[in-house]
Every structure is written in structure tokens, then in C-alpha cells.
Design a protein around this motif. Structure first.
Motif, PDB file in Angstrom:
ATOM      1  N   ARG A 185      -2.434 -11.579   8.675  1.00 19.74           N
ATOM      2  CA  ARG A 185      -1.717 -12.184   7.562  1.00 19.74           C
ATOM      3  C   ARG A 185      -0.279 -12.504   7.970  1.00 19.74           C
ATOM      4  O   ARG A 185       0.252 -13.569   7.655  1.00 19.74           O
ATOM      5  CB  ARG A 185      -1.734 -11.233   6.352  1.00 19.74           C
ATOM      6  N   ALA A 186       0.335 -11.565   8.685  1.00 26.89           N
ATOM      7  CA  ALA A 186       1.699 -11.789   9.147  1.00 26.89           C
ATOM      8  C   ALA A 186       1.750 -12.940  10.146  1.00 26.89           C
ATOM      9  O   ALA A 186       2.686 -13.756  10.129  1.00 26.89           O
ATOM     10  CB  ALA A 186       2.251 -10.515   9.774  1.00 26.89           C
TER      11      ALA A 186
ATOM     12  N   ARG B  12      -7.914  -9.997   6.030  1.00 32.04           N
ATOM     13  CA  ARG B  12      -7.669  -8.614   5.619  1.00 32.04           C
ATOM     14  C   ARG B  12      -6.626  -7.905   6.471  1.00 32.04           C
ATOM     15  O   ARG B  12      -5.838  -7.130   5.951  1.00 32.04           O
ATOM     16  CB  ARG B  12      -8.985  -7.833   5.647  1.00 32.04           C
TER      17      ARG B  12
ATOM     18  N   ALA C  37       6.248  -3.543   8.260  1.00 32.40           N
ATOM     19  CA  ALA C  37       5.758  -3.666   6.882  1.00 32.40           C
ATOM     20  C   ALA C  37       6.652  -2.835   5.964  1.00 32.40           C
ATOM     21  O   ALA C  37       6.841  -1.637   6.192  1.00 32.40           O
ATOM     22  CB  ALA C  37       4.316  -3.192   6.782  1.00 32.40           C
TER      23      ALA C  37
ATOM     24  N   TYR D 173      -3.432  -6.801   8.297  1.00 28.74           N
ATOM     25  CA  TYR D 173      -2.008  -7.085   8.075  1.00 28.74           C
ATOM     26  C   TYR D 173      -1.452  -7.957   9.190  1.00 28.74           C
ATOM     27  O   TYR D 173      -0.686  -8.902   8.936  1.00 28.74           O
ATOM     28  CB  TYR D 173      -1.217  -5.778   7.990  1.00 28.74           C
TER      29      TYR D 173
END
Length: 409
Positions: A43-44, A38, A194, A40
Motif C-alpha cells: 500500500r505504501a 493488504r 507506520a 502495508y
């Protein structure tokens, strides 16, 4: 017990496995691999770890092999885990103790001792990676004398390029976003932010588009109300460029989801185009256009800076199949140009079969690309075509590999 950073490593392992064992793209693998991750930042991190492992895969494997008595199979899980561990240490500068804490759990129930021993040995040796990634043998053979320059452009992940809706605001947006502009309508930013959080995104002032990818539409100039067909239009950056430049755009693509995404971006930017879902090999227009832009489906090997999976997925079979498709699309596209109109053909590929070999088959009159139409330090070939690669403009952050040619009917 939850280990901080472990979900990102598990996702990165899934991404690496999907590319190397199943031949998927990183983008195709991302949704299932990142499901449940979840944050960010996590994930990055997963994308960054997998991307760096693929970018430096040959060199990472050489290090692993130097510290094992027996060569591990290519798809062995310990090798996969070690690739990510070394990428984290050598490329993302993660401290070795943190690499071990988050890397060994990837081998739950497996040979943790082997992976720990190999990694610790390499740390004690103080190993480093070369200045430039080593390309796979099959890639070296295809790219020939260009391979060295391309490899040099892969050493660092690319910056973030934005195309502006209004080129007259280039200096303003470069200052507001803290970036630089290499030509009107372009702003280049450092990686790491982002996109959705950047000023101007919600207002539709710009969209993400590599500098090289923005050049084909630029070569058609201002539209002044004339008609243009954007063939194979997704993801839509060129459609938005053309609409912003005053063209009446018909954007054709076969994918319903891709067209839906295009419409969302058009709405966000306040631009308009007629979107058509159809197979370009079956569709017929009501009449010819003042211009046709064919950014053809290709192997996308020119995007290896940001999509290093192409270094390991693409081979002669894919090149041949896509070259056949490009030839068929070009044959149709040149029939749809009005007398006096223009055709621009482009591929984000470094393969000659998808660029130069296609251009020589076009029967329209060549309209050579001129130096004043290009960013500084880019020049056209003797034939008047443009060939870019990741080694060009390296001191300014580089650009993707593209082939672009233009003709007049």
C-alpha cells in the motif's frame, strides 16, 4: 502466477488515473484503488509510486516523448504505465529488470512492446531527472516569482511532523523517537515508519501535523480557560492543540465522519472539546468567543509536497470558487469575536486570492505576528502576516505552504 509487487503497481495505476483523468485527490482515490492490497508495504509503495509520478510528471513525460516517434496521448495507458515505471526506476531506485517485470503486466492485452522499447531506450541512454521538478505551466503562471523556491522544496517528499500534547516533553520525545524538535511541542521524524507503530501513538502523546499547520493555533497562545471557536475544524489537529493549551474549544465542521474521526483522536489524546456538526455559513453561536480560528477550506496547493496531485488538479476555477467561500466565512467569523479577543485566519494555499487578498478585507484591528512567535528562520511580512512555502527551512526538511494573519477585536 503471482508477481511480487504487481498489486502495488496496479493500485498505483488506478491512483494516477483517478487524479489525472477524473480530477480526484490521492486521498479520495486511495480507498477504491487500494482495495484488496493488504500488505502495508504494498500500500505504501502504491502511494509512493503515484506520488512520485505526479511530483515529476512534466519531467517524466519529457523523457517519454524523447523516446517515441509519435507523441502518446496524455491519458494513454502506455504513457500512464511508463510514468510509473520511470518513477520506480529514477525515484525509488528499483532495478530496471524489476521495473520491466512489474510494469509490463499493467498493459496486459495492450502495447507492451512499445512500453518495453521506450523504457529500455531510456535506460540505455542513462537518463536522469533534473535536480528540481518542473512545475506545470499553469502553476508557474499563478505562483510567479515564488515558483522556483516552491519547486525546490518539492524535490524530496516531506518528513513526518508530530505535535505533542505536552510541549514540556519535546526533548524527551525527540530522543525517544530519534527525531529533532524545531520548537516546543514539535518533533520531526524521517519518513517511512507506520504512524500507528510509533511509541506514544496509542497513549495519545502526540498527533501528526505539519509544522506550518501547527502555527495558526500557536498564535492564539495559552487559553487559561477562555473560549475559542475552531471553524471548519477537521481533521482536528488545531482543535487538539487548543484543548491542550487550556482553551475551552467549540469545534465546528459540516462532516459527520470527520467529526467522528476528531472525537476518536480527542479520546486517544485524553483531550476534550465540544463538537458541533453544522454549516458555518448557516450556523449562529449563542454568543461571541474570546478567540476564533478559521482555517478555511482552500485549494490546499500549499500541501503539494505531500499531495502532489494539487499541481495537476487545481486551476483558476477552483481558486475563484474557494476564495468566494473564504470571504463569506471571514465575514461571519469576525462578528463572533468578543471585544479584546482575537481572530486568526489561515489557509494551506499558495494562492494570493486565498491569502493576502482575503486579509485586506477584514475590518478588525491587525495584530501583527512577531518573530519570537515563529520557528527560527521564519519572518512575518511587512503587514505582519505569515507566508510560508515548501522552499523555506529546506535544510531542516521544509514545511507546507500557509498564509496566516491575526487581528484583535
Amino acid at each position: 502466477m503471482d508477481i511480487p509487487g504487481l498489486p502495488a503497481r496496479k493500485a498505483a495505476l488506478k491512483l494516477l488515473d483517478a487524479v489525472l483523468r477524473r480530477g480526484e485527490t490521492l486521498d479520495q482515490a486511495a480507498q477504491p484503488a487500494l482495495q484488496g492490497v493488504r500488505a502495508y508495504a504494498d500500500r505504501a509503495l502504491a502511494r509512493a509510486l503515484a506520488g512520485e509520478a505526479l511530483r515529476w510528471l512534466i519531467d517524466l513525460d519529457a523523457l517519454i516523448d524523447s523516446a517515441t516517434r509519435q507523441i502518446l496521448p496524455e491519458d494513454a495507458k502506455p504513457r500512464m504505465a511508463l510514468r510509473l515505471m520511470l518513477a520506480g526506476w529514477l525515484r525509488l531506485e528499483t532495478p530496471p529488470h524489476a521495473v520491466i517485470a512489474t510494469g509490463l503486466p499493467l498493459l496486459a492485452g495492450g502495447p507492451r512492446r512499445l512500453a518495453h522499447g521506450v523504457f529500455s531506450t531510456l535506460v540505455k541512454r542513462g537518463v536522469t531527472l533534473p535536480a528540481v521538478p518542473t512545475l506545470p505551466t499553469k502553476v508557474l503562471e499563478r505562483w510567479g516569482e515564488r515558483a522556483g523556491a516552491v519547486a525546490a522544496g518539492l524535490a524530496v517528499p516531506p518528513p513526518l511532523d508530530l505535535t505533542l500534547r505536552d510541549p514540556a516533553t519535546s526533548a524527551e520525545w525527540a530522543e525517544r523517537l530519534g527525531g529533532t524538535s524545531l520548537l516546543p511541542g514539535h518533533v520531526r521524524l524521517e519518513r517511512g515508519t507506520a504512524v500507528e507503530r510509533l511509541e506514544g501513538f496509542k497513549d495519545g502523546a502526540w498527533w501528526v501535523q505539519d509544522l506550518a499547520a501547527s502555527l495558526p493555533a500557536r498564535l492564539l497562545g495559552p487559553g487559561e480557560g477562555r473560549t475559542v471557536l475552531d471553524l471548519c475544524a477537521a481533521p482536528g489537529g488545531k482543535t487538539m492543540q487548543l484543548a491542550a493549551a487550556g482553551w475551552q474549544v467549540t469545534a465546528l465542521d459540516a462532516g459527520a465522519k470527520r467529526l467522528q474521526r476528531m472525537q476518536e483522536n480527542l479520546t486517544r489524546t485524553g483531550l476534550s472539546a465540544e463538537l458541533v456538526q453544522a454549516d458555518a455559513l448557516q450556523w449562529e453561536p449563542a454568543g461571541p468567543f474570546d478567540a476564533v480560528l478559521l482555517d478555511a477550506p482552500c485549494t490546499a496547493t500549499g500541501t503539494c509536497r505531500r499531495h502532489p496531485d494539487v499541481l495537476h488538479r487545481i486551476g483558476p476555477r477552483q481558486v475563484a470558487e474557494l476564495a468566494q467561500l473564504q470571504a463569506a466565512l471571514l465575514e461571519r467569523a469576525q462578528r463572533w469575536v468578543k471585544p479584546g479577543g482575537h481572530l486568526v485566519y489561515a489557509t494551506c494555499s499558495l494562492e494570493r486570492e486565498e491569502g493576502e487578498d482575503q486579509a485586506v478585507t477584514v475590518t478588525l484591528t491587525p495584530d501583527p505576528i512577531r518573530g519570537e512567535e515563529l520557528p527560527a528562520n521564519l519572518t512575518a511580512t511587512d503587514e505582519g502576516w505569515l507566508r510560508t512555502d515548501p522552499g523555506l527551512l529546506a535544510d531542516l526538511g521544509g514545511l507546507d505552504g500557509f498564509f496566516i494573519a491575526r487581528w484583535q477585536c
